[in-house]
Motif scaffolding. Structure first.
Motif, PDB file in Angstrom:
ATOM      1  N   VAL A  23       0.825  -1.200   0.000  1.00 25.71           N
ATOM      2  CA  VAL A  23       0.000   0.000   0.000  1.00 25.71           C
ATOM      3  C   VAL A  23       0.859   1.250   0.000  1.00 25.71           C
ATOM      4  O   VAL A  23       0.568   2.219  -0.639  1.00 25.71           O
ATOM      5  CB  VAL A  23      -0.990   0.073   1.177  1.00 25.71           C
ATOM      6  CG1 VAL A  23      -2.351  -0.393   0.745  1.00 25.71           C
ATOM      7  CG2 VAL A  23      -0.488  -0.665   2.387  1.00 25.71           C
ATOM      8  N   TYR A  24       1.922   1.213   0.749  1.00 23.52           N
ATOM      9  CA  TYR A  24       2.780   2.386   0.812  1.00 23.52           C
ATOM     10  C   TYR A  24       4.209   1.970   1.096  1.00 23.52           C
ATOM     11  O   TYR A  24       4.486   1.240   2.018  1.00 23.52           O
ATOM     12  CB  TYR A  24       2.326   3.347   1.899  1.00 23.52           C
ATOM     13  CG  TYR A  24       3.342   4.441   2.158  1.00 23.52           C
ATOM     14  CD1 TYR A  24       3.618   5.382   1.167  1.00 23.52           C
ATOM     15  CD2 TYR A  24       4.065   4.491   3.337  1.00 23.52           C
ATOM     16  CE1 TYR A  24       4.573   6.346   1.371  1.00 23.52           C
ATOM     17  CE2 TYR A  24       5.020   5.462   3.550  1.00 23.52           C
ATOM     18  CZ  TYR A  24       5.275   6.393   2.560  1.00 23.52           C
ATOM     19  OH  TYR A  24       6.219   7.348   2.764  1.00 23.52           O
ATOM     20  N   ASN A  33      -1.478   7.290  -1.598  1.00 26.61           N
ATOM     21  CA  ASN A  33      -2.553   6.700  -0.817  1.00 26.61           C
ATOM     22  C   ASN A  33      -2.579   7.375   0.562  1.00 26.61           C
ATOM     23  O   ASN A  33      -1.840   7.004   1.468  1.00 26.61           O
ATOM     24  CB  ASN A  33      -2.299   5.193  -0.711  1.00 26.61           C
ATOM     25  CG  ASN A  33      -3.390   4.467   0.050  1.00 26.61           C
ATOM     26  OD1 ASN A  33      -4.079   5.043   0.886  1.00 26.61           O
ATOM     27  ND2 ASN A  33      -3.549   3.196  -0.230  1.00 26.61           N
ATOM     28  N   GLY A  34      -3.423   8.397   0.689  1.00 26.27           N
ATOM     29  CA  GLY A  34      -3.466   9.207   1.900  1.00 26.27           C
ATOM     30  C   GLY A  34      -3.702   8.407   3.163  1.00 26.27           C
ATOM     31  O   GLY A  34      -3.062   8.643   4.183  1.00 26.27           O
ATOM     32  N   GLU A  35      -4.587   7.429   3.081  1.00 25.22           N
ATOM     33  CA  GLU A  35      -4.920   6.635   4.256  1.00 25.22           C
ATOM     34  C   GLU A  35      -3.709   5.833   4.729  1.00 25.22           C
ATOM     35  O   GLU A  35      -3.371   5.824   5.915  1.00 25.22           O
ATOM     36  CB  GLU A  35      -6.079   5.687   3.941  1.00 25.22           C
ATOM     37  CG  GLU A  35      -6.450   4.822   5.127  1.00 25.22           C
ATOM     38  CD  GLU A  35      -7.658   3.921   4.868  1.00 25.22           C
ATOM     39  OE1 GLU A  35      -8.183   3.924   3.729  1.00 25.22           O
ATOM     40  OE2 GLU A  35      -8.067   3.238   5.813  1.00 25.22           O
ATOM     41  N   ALA A  36      -3.050   5.160   3.781  1.00 25.40           N
ATOM     42  CA  ALA A  36      -1.898   4.327   4.140  1.00 25.40           C
ATOM     43  C   ALA A  36      -0.767   5.181   4.712  1.00 25.40           C
ATOM     44  O   ALA A  36      -0.127   4.811   5.696  1.00 25.40           O
ATOM     45  CB  ALA A  36      -1.423   3.549   2.918  1.00 25.40           C
ATOM     46  N   LYS A  39      -1.681   6.372   8.272  1.00 27.78           N
ATOM     47  CA  LYS A  39      -1.555   5.318   9.289  1.00 27.78           C
ATOM     48  C   LYS A  39      -0.097   5.018   9.613  1.00 27.78           C
ATOM     49  O   LYS A  39       0.244   4.724  10.737  1.00 27.78           O
ATOM     50  CB  LYS A  39      -2.303   4.068   8.836  1.00 27.78           C
ATOM     51  CG  LYS A  39      -3.794   4.310   8.932  1.00 27.78           C
ATOM     52  CD  LYS A  39      -4.626   3.102   8.612  1.00 27.78           C
ATOM     53  CE  LYS A  39      -6.089   3.410   8.946  1.00 27.78           C
ATOM     54  NZ  LYS A  39      -7.019   2.638   8.149  1.00 27.78           N
ATOM     55  N   LYS A  40       0.755   5.107   8.592  1.00 23.24           N
ATOM     56  CA  LYS A  40       2.165   4.790   8.804  1.00 23.24           C
ATOM     57  C   LYS A  40       2.940   5.966   9.416  1.00 23.24           C
ATOM     58  O   LYS A  40       3.779   5.767  10.270  1.00 23.24           O
ATOM     59  CB  LYS A  40       2.783   4.397   7.455  1.00 23.24           C
ATOM     60  CG  LYS A  40       4.227   3.926   7.554  1.00 23.24           C
ATOM     61  CD  LYS A  40       4.663   3.324   6.224  1.00 23.24           C
ATOM     62  CE  LYS A  40       6.022   2.672   6.349  1.00 23.24           C
ATOM     63  NZ  LYS A  40       7.114   3.628   6.280  1.00 23.24           N
ATOM     64  N   ALA A 104      -2.595  14.121  -0.612  1.00 21.37           N
ATOM     65  CA  ALA A 104      -3.446  12.956  -0.352  1.00 21.37           C
ATOM     66  C   ALA A 104      -3.677  12.768   1.147  1.00 21.37           C
ATOM     67  O   ALA A 104      -4.779  12.420   1.571  1.00 21.37           O
ATOM     68  CB  ALA A 104      -2.826  11.695  -0.958  1.00 21.37           C
ATOM     69  N   VAL A 105      -2.664  13.007   1.958  1.00 22.52           N
ATOM     70  CA  VAL A 105      -2.812  12.893   3.415  1.00 22.52           C
ATOM     71  C   VAL A 105      -3.800  13.962   3.899  1.00 22.52           C
ATOM     72  O   VAL A 105      -4.704  13.674   4.682  1.00 22.52           O
ATOM     73  CB  VAL A 105      -1.458  13.065   4.156  1.00 22.52           C
ATOM     74  CG1 VAL A 105      -1.670  13.124   5.661  1.00 22.52           C
ATOM     75  CG2 VAL A 105      -0.530  11.922   3.823  1.00 22.52           C
TER      76      VAL A 105
END
Ligand code: HEC
Length: 113
Positions: A23-24, A33-36, A39-40, A104-105
């Motif tokens: 994913v990232y 991928n803003g979500e990934a 989260k990271k 994206a974030v």
């Protein structure tokens, strides 16, 4: 010869499978991928849902305006803002992100409640 071709095939299929599971990963040209990324790179201090206050006096970032947020993140990345004296922590998390990834974030955080 057949064996070699077969093992090359198996190896490349494994590589493709491993790739699509990613994913990232820094340095890989995947769509941002803003979500990934959140989260990271962010959730540990700002909370899974952007609900935590990273530093006394700072804000919970969930739902933040995305244009304002993206601008602020770019400033932290560049090192030109340091609101509470802890901007270096932010810079460290942003320095490897591209402008696209930062946008994206910011978009993802805007959708958090
Ligand atoms: C190691 C902990 C840590 C991580 C990880 C982290 N931050 Fe921060 N964040 C902070 C601290 C500390 C501050 C206050 C910095 C200062 O002094 O200006 C801050 C400030 C902010 C602010 C400004 C808040 C305000 O009060 O105006 C935003 C927005 C923000 N972070 C978003 C993010 C995003 C998005 C990520 C992921 C890319 C991230 N942060 C990753 C610790 C962290």
């Amino acid at each position: 010869m057949k064996k070699i071709i077969l093992s090359v095939l198996v190896a490349s299929v494994t590589l493709i499978a491993a790739d699509s599971a990613t994913v990232y990963k820094p340095g890989l040209l995947l769509p941002a991928n803003g979500e990934a990324i959140y989260k990271k790179q962010c959730a540990s201090c700002h909370g899974e849902k952007g609900e935590k206050i990273a530093f006394e006096g700072s804000i919970a970032i969930a739902g933040m305006d995305k244009v304002k947020h993206a601008k602020e993140l770019k400033d932290y990345r560049y090192g030109s803002i340091n609101k509470y004296g802890y901007g270096a922590q932010m810079k460290g998390k942003l320095v490897d992100l591209s402008w696209d990834e930062i946008d994206a974030v910011a978009e993802y955080v805007h959708g958090l409640k």
